[in-house]
Design a protein around this motif. Structure first.
Motif, PDB file in Angstrom:
ATOM      1  N   PHE A  36       0.825  -1.206   0.000  1.00  0.00           N
ATOM      2  CA  PHE A  36       0.000   0.000   0.000  1.00  0.00           C
ATOM      3  C   PHE A  36       0.863   1.262   0.000  1.00  0.00           C
ATOM      4  O   PHE A  36       0.507   2.261  -0.631  1.00  0.00           O
ATOM      5  N   LEU A  37       1.983   1.209   0.676  1.00  0.00           N
ATOM      6  CA  LEU A  37       2.902   2.337   0.696  1.00  0.00           C
ATOM      7  C   LEU A  37       3.493   2.586  -0.689  1.00  0.00           C
ATOM      8  O   LEU A  37       3.593   3.734  -1.140  1.00  0.00           O
ATOM      9  N   ILE A  38       3.834   1.520  -1.390  1.00  0.00           N
ATOM     10  CA  ILE A  38       4.366   1.653  -2.752  1.00  0.00           C
ATOM     11  C   ILE A  38       3.309   2.271  -3.669  1.00  0.00           C
ATOM     12  O   ILE A  38       3.607   3.185  -4.442  1.00  0.00           O
ATOM     13  N   TRP A  39       2.070   1.803  -3.586  1.00  0.00           N
ATOM     14  CA  TRP A  39       1.015   2.369  -4.421  1.00  0.00           C
ATOM     15  C   TRP A  39       0.746   3.827  -4.069  1.00  0.00           C
ATOM     16  O   TRP A  39       0.493   4.650  -4.960  1.00  0.00           O
ATOM     17  N   LEU A  40       0.795   4.170  -2.789  1.00  0.00           N
ATOM     18  CA  LEU A  40       0.599   5.558  -2.370  1.00  0.00           C
ATOM     19  C   LEU A  40       1.679   6.466  -2.953  1.00  0.00           C
ATOM     20  O   LEU A  40       1.387   7.568  -3.441  1.00  0.00           O
ATOM     21  N   ILE A  41       2.908   6.002  -2.950  1.00  0.00           N
ATOM     22  CA  ILE A  41       4.012   6.785  -3.528  1.00  0.00           C
ATOM     23  C   ILE A  41       3.810   6.965  -5.032  1.00  0.00           C
ATOM     24  O   ILE A  41       3.997   8.059  -5.567  1.00  0.00           O
ATOM     25  N   LEU A  42       3.405   5.904  -5.733  1.00  0.00           N
ATOM     26  CA  LEU A  42       3.175   6.007  -7.174  1.00  0.00           C
ATOM     27  C   LEU A  42       2.032   6.971  -7.508  1.00  0.00           C
ATOM     28  O   LEU A  42       2.127   7.764  -8.442  1.00  0.00           O
ATOM     29  N   ILE A  43       0.973   6.923  -6.721  1.00  0.00           N
ATOM     30  CA  ILE A  43      -0.151   7.834  -6.940  1.00  0.00           C
ATOM     31  C   ILE A  43       0.263   9.268  -6.654  1.00  0.00           C
ATOM     32  O   ILE A  43      -0.077  10.188  -7.408  1.00  0.00           O
ATOM     33  N   ALA A  44       1.015   9.491  -5.580  1.00  0.00           N
ATOM     34  CA  ALA A  44       1.475  10.840  -5.254  1.00  0.00           C
ATOM     35  C   ALA A  44       2.400  11.395  -6.332  1.00  0.00           C
ATOM     36  O   ALA A  44       2.298  12.573  -6.709  1.00  0.00           O
ATOM     37  N   LEU A  45       3.303  10.572  -6.849  1.00  0.00           N
ATOM     38  CA  LEU A  45       4.183  11.023  -7.926  1.00  0.00           C
ATOM     39  C   LEU A  45       3.394  11.379  -9.184  1.00  0.00           C
ATOM     40  O   LEU A  45       3.669  12.387  -9.837  1.00  0.00           O
ATOM     41  N   SER A  46       2.405  10.569  -9.511  1.00  0.00           N
ATOM     42  CA  SER A  46       1.573  10.871 -10.674  1.00  0.00           C
ATOM     43  C   SER A  46       0.817  12.173 -10.486  1.00  0.00           C
ATOM     44  O   SER A  46       0.698  12.983 -11.411  1.00  0.00           O
ATOM     45  N   TRP A  47       0.302  12.394  -9.299  1.00  0.00           N
ATOM     46  CA  TRP A  47      -0.431  13.631  -9.003  1.00  0.00           C
ATOM     47  C   TRP A  47       0.486  14.843  -9.097  1.00  0.00           C
ATOM     48  O   TRP A  47       0.103  15.869  -9.675  1.00  0.00           O
ATOM     49  N   LEU A  48       1.699  14.734  -8.536  1.00  0.00           N
ATOM     50  CA  LEU A  48       2.640  15.846  -8.604  1.00  0.00           C
ATOM     51  C   LEU A  48       3.050  16.163 -10.039  1.00  0.00           C
ATOM     52  O   LEU A  48       3.151  17.330 -10.428  1.00  0.00           O
ATOM     53  N   ILE A  49       3.270  15.145 -10.843  1.00  0.00           N
ATOM     54  CA  ILE A  49       3.617  15.361 -12.244  1.00  0.00           C
ATOM     55  C   ILE A  49       2.468  16.051 -12.975  1.00  0.00           C
ATOM     56  O   ILE A  49       2.672  16.979 -13.751  1.00  0.00           O
ATOM     57  N   ASP A  50       1.248  15.626 -12.691  1.00  0.00           N
ATOM     58  CA  ASP A  50       0.090  16.233 -13.333  1.00  0.00           C
ATOM     59  C   ASP A  50      -0.081  17.683 -12.901  1.00  0.00           C
ATOM     60  O   ASP A  50      -0.413  18.549 -13.717  1.00  0.00           O
ATOM     61  N   MET A  51       0.143  17.974 -11.629  1.00  0.00           N
ATOM     62  CA  MET A  51       0.004  19.347 -11.136  1.00  0.00           C
ATOM     63  C   MET A  51       1.076  20.257 -11.727  1.00  0.00           C
ATOM     64  O   MET A  51       0.804  21.410 -12.047  1.00  0.00           O
ATOM     65  N   ARG A  52       2.286  19.769 -11.849  1.00  0.00           N
ATOM     66  CA  ARG A  52       3.370  20.578 -12.429  1.00  0.00           C
ATOM     67  C   ARG A  52       3.153  20.837 -13.902  1.00  0.00           C
ATOM     68  O   ARG A  52       3.486  21.899 -14.411  1.00  0.00           O
ATOM     69  N   ARG A  53       2.601  19.857 -14.593  1.00  0.00           N
ATOM     70  CA  ARG A  53       2.376  20.000 -16.021  1.00  0.00           C
ATOM     71  C   ARG A  53       1.247  20.970 -16.299  1.00  0.00           C
ATOM     72  O   ARG A  53       1.247  21.671 -17.298  1.00  0.00           O
ATOM     73  N   GLY A  54       0.261  21.033 -15.413  1.00  0.00           N
ATOM     74  CA  GLY A  54      -0.862  21.922 -15.612  1.00  0.00           C
ATOM     75  C   GLY A  54      -1.904  21.309 -16.523  1.00  0.00           C
ATOM     76  O   GLY A  54      -1.843  20.133 -16.863  1.00  0.00           O
ATOM     77  N   HIS A  55      -2.835  22.127 -16.919  1.00  0.00           N
ATOM     78  CA  HIS A  55      -3.936  21.640 -17.741  1.00  0.00           C
ATOM     79  C   HIS A  55      -3.924  22.271 -19.115  1.00  0.00           C
ATOM     80  O   HIS A  55      -4.950  22.551 -19.702  1.00  0.00           O
ATOM     81  N   GLN A  56      -2.738  22.486 -19.682  1.00  0.00           N
ATOM     82  CA  GLN A  56      -2.634  23.034 -21.016  1.00  0.00           C
ATOM     83  C   GLN A  56      -2.995  22.003 -22.075  1.00  0.00           C
ATOM     84  O   GLN A  56      -3.343  22.341 -23.192  1.00  0.00           O
ATOM     85  N   ASP A  57      -2.899  20.722 -21.742  1.00  0.00           N
ATOM     86  CA  ASP A  57      -3.108  19.654 -22.715  1.00  0.00           C
ATOM     87  C   ASP A  57      -4.581  19.328 -22.952  1.00  0.00           C
ATOM     88  O   ASP A  57      -4.898  18.527 -23.804  1.00  0.00           O
ATOM     89  N   VAL A  58      -5.480  19.920 -22.206  1.00  0.00           N
ATOM     90  CA  VAL A  58      -6.898  19.571 -22.285  1.00  0.00           C
ATOM     91  C   VAL A  58      -7.496  19.953 -23.589  1.00  0.00           C
ATOM     92  O   VAL A  58      -7.244  20.746 -24.328  1.00  0.00           O
TER      93      VAL A  58
END
Length: 58
Positions: A36-58
């Motif tokens: 569960f800790l590994i999955w939490l880290i993967l989800i957090a990394l994905s969220w951070l990458i998405d937040m940094r990238r922004g929503h220009q791709d929509v």
């Protein structure tokens, strides 16, 4: 389809580190919350990458 550099880097990283992570994940004396800790880290990394990238791709 455009493949983002971050996704490509993650794919290569998982390919290289995958066997080590799998051995670490499946150790018999591991704590119950390790997967569960590994999955939490993967989800957090994905969220951070998405937040940094922004929503220009929509």
């Amino acid at each position: 389809m455009y493949l983002h550099r971050t996704a490509l880097l993650m794919i290569i990283g998982f390919y290289l580190a995958g066997p080590l992570l799998l051995d670490w994940w499946l150790q018999p004396d591991a704590r119950w919350y390790r997967p569960f800790l590994i999955w939490l880290i993967l989800i957090a990394l994905s969220w951070l990458i998405d937040m940094r990238r922004g929503h220009q791709d929509v």
